[in-house]
Design a protein around this motif. Structure first.
Motif, short mmCIF file in Angstrom:
data_model
loop_
_atom_site.label_atom_id
_atom_site.label_comp_id
_atom_site.label_asym_id
_atom_site.label_seq_id
_atom_site.Cartn_x
_atom_site.Cartn_y
_atom_site.Cartn_z
N LEU A 1 0.84 -1.33 0.45
CA LEU A 1 -0.19 0.21 -0.29
C LEU A 1 0.86 1.27 0.06
CD1 LEU A 1 -2.55 1.60 0.29
CD2 LEU A 1 -2.63 1.19 2.92
N ARG A 2 1.75 1.63 0.21
CA ARG A 2 2.64 2.69 0.93
C ARG A 2 3.49 2.85 -0.66
NH1 ARG A 2 3.35 6.83 2.46
NH2 ARG A 2 5.50 7.63 2.46
N GLN A 3 3.72 1.88 -1.57
CA GLN A 3 4.08 1.63 -2.82
C GLN A 3 3.37 2.63 -3.71
OE1 GLN A 3 5.16 -2.56 -3.54
NE2 GLN A 3 7.48 -1.15 -4.17
N ILE A 4 2.18 1.86 -3.28
CA ILE A 4 0.92 2.20 -4.36
C ILE A 4 0.45 4.47 -3.83
CG2 ILE A 4 -1.73 2.31 -4.20
CD1 ILE A 4 -1.58 -0.35 -4.70
N GLN A 5 0.38 4.24 -2.75
CA GLN A 5 0.37 5.81 -1.50
C GLN A 5 1.56 6.78 -2.31
OE1 GLN A 5 0.11 4.85 2.20
NE2 GLN A 5 -1.73 5.03 2.32
N LEU A 6 2.72 6.38 -2.34
CA LEU A 6 3.32 7.01 -3.17
C LEU A 6 3.89 7.81 -4.35
CD1 LEU A 6 6.75 5.46 -1.09
CD2 LEU A 6 6.18 7.22 -1.10
N VAL B 1 2.14 12.65 -8.22
CA VAL B 1 1.50 13.65 -9.56
C VAL B 1 -0.32 13.72 -8.60
CG1 VAL B 1 1.86 11.73 -11.00
CG2 VAL B 1 -0.27 10.87 -10.16
N GLY B 2 0.26 14.36 -6.66
CA GLY B 2 -0.68 14.85 -6.50
C GLY B 2 -2.58 14.59 -5.91
N THR B 3 -2.12 12.73 -5.81
CA THR B 3 -3.71 12.41 -5.56
C THR B 3 -3.53 10.96 -4.71
OG1 THR B 3 -5.56 11.63 -6.45
CG2 THR B 3 -3.55 10.66 -7.49
N THR B 4 -3.94 10.57 -4.02
CA THR B 4 -4.25 9.39 -3.27
C THR B 4 -5.19 8.04 -3.74
OG1 THR B 4 -6.47 10.41 -1.95
CG2 THR B 4 -4.09 11.27 -1.07
N PRO B 5 -4.91 7.26 -3.37
CA PRO B 5 -6.28 5.35 -3.84
C PRO B 5 -7.52 5.68 -3.74
CG PRO B 5 -4.45 4.63 -2.46
CD PRO B 5 -4.57 6.03 -2.31
N LEU C 1 -8.20 8.34 -6.18
CA LEU C 1 -8.84 8.30 -7.55
C LEU C 1 -9.52 7.33 -7.90
CD1 LEU C 1 -6.93 8.35 -10.65
CD2 LEU C 1 -5.81 5.89 -9.81
N ILE C 2 -9.74 6.61 -7.00
CA ILE C 2 -10.95 5.91 -7.24
C ILE C 2 -12.67 6.24 -7.44
CG2 ILE C 2 -12.66 4.11 -6.06
CD1 ILE C 2 -10.05 3.03 -3.86
N ARG C 3 -12.63 7.45 -5.95
CA ARG C 3 -13.98 8.28 -6.62
C ARG C 3 -14.12 8.74 -7.54
NH1 ARG C 3 -13.39 11.67 -2.97
NH2 ARG C 3 -12.35 13.52 -3.67
#
Length: 326
Positions: free
Chosen positions: A250-255, A260-264, A267-269
């Motif tokens: 999850l940390r890799q995805i968050q980084l 690019v200025g967003t979060t999981p 991005l999903i929303r």
């Protein structure tokens, strides 16, 4: 004075063409200035020649994007500090010439654009665009949030974006194809193409397509975006479930998304809201209620959808459906 020809298409998407050919010589520059200002924003116009001026343009437009292709004689477009104050415009424009040369100036920076190069500029700051001799090209209007969010900043002029190879060539081809297929696109199709174009432009503007960019995080971001696009309707989609499905932490995805200025979650929303928007404009989904659409697009309730949708698009789902039907 000649009137532009327009052809509305399904769901509010429209194609409009105009030219100075049938306009009286002494009215041509006024005709051009009036329509450019109505398509873009208020500007000053400085023409090399007046009565001999010649220009043609085609506008493709939906509720989200606008793509204008043009060919005209020399003219300088000036967005002065006074006009910026009087007529605020926080959107962006992506310019790319097909022939000739454009000269752009903004924030003490200058870019000369020839075919094969493009530039991103904001209209919230003064700028000058000099259209040289025998210039044709395209200008894509992009809502501010589509650039400010992904880049996590108020983007300055991004100059000299290479459109001849790699990702740049893909962007160039997609924009040209959107113009060439203009008569056969629906609103949902037009928006879907330009959603992808803008996403790729953000990668180009930040340099994420360079071989020396942080390759692993770029790869993670691309895979996460694809996974979210494919599974947006799944109500169980979260950052944790993505990490498990893709084999990353999850940390890799968050980084990767933080770059690019967003979060999981965001991005999903965003992808779910775009999914709902496309379905609201689709004739095959007319029988679905707003509640049905909410559950079918991953939202927990119709009220959760309506709140997020209004915040993102400025109207409720019901209002957008009514506008598309009208």
């Amino acid at each position: 004075m000649a009137k532009p020809t327009a052809r509305p298409t399904a769901g509010g998407y429209s194609v409009q063409s105009l030219g100075t050919g049938a306009v009286s010589p002494h009215e041509r520059t006024d005709f051009w200035s009036e329509h450019v200002a109505s398509y873009q924003t208020r500007m000053d116009f400085r023409y090399a020649e007046s009565e001999s001026f010649r220009g043609e343009m085609t506008r493709q437009r939906s509720g989200t994007y606008q793509l204008v292709t043009w060919e005209c004689d020399p003219v300088e477009y000036v967005r002065t500090p006074g006009l910026v104050r009087q007529d605020p415009e926080d959107g962006y424009r992506f310019l790319l010439p097909f022939s000739g040369e454009l000269l752009l100036r903004q924030d003490d920076r200058e870019a000369r654009l020839a075919p094969g190069a493009g530039s991103l500029l904001t209209l919230s700051a003064p700028c000058r665009v000099l259209n040289g001799q025998s210039v044709s090209g395209a200008i894509l209007s992009i809502p501010a949030q589509e650039i400010d969010g992904p880049l996590n900043l108020k983007a300055p002029l991004a100059t000299g974006i290479d459109l001849t190879t790699g990702l740049g060539r893909v962007v160039n081809t997609m924009i040209l194809s959107a113009y060439q297929e203009r008569e056969d696109l629906t609103t949902a199709q037009f928006d879907a193409v330009l959603d992808r174009v803008v996403e790729l432009l953000c990668m180009l503007a930040t340099g994420d397509d360079r071989p020396d960019a942080p390759g692993h995080l770029t790869e993670v971001e691309a895979m996460v975006r694809r996974h979210v696009r494919d599974h947006a309707a799944d109500p169980g989609l979260t950052g944790t479930s993505m990490a498990r499905a893709l084999g990353w932490s999850l940390r890799q995805i968050q980084l990767a998304l933080q770059r690019v200025g967003t979060t999981p979650r965001d991005l999903i929303r965003e992808e779910r809201l775009r999914l709902v928007r496309d379905r609201l404009r689709c004739a095959d989904c007319e029988n679905l209620t707003i509640t049905d659409l909410a559950y079918a697009s991953g939202f927990s309730s119709a009220s959760a959808l309506s709140t997020a949708f209004r915040q993102r698009f400025g109207v409720s789902p019901r209002e957008m459906r009514g506008a598309a039907a009208g």
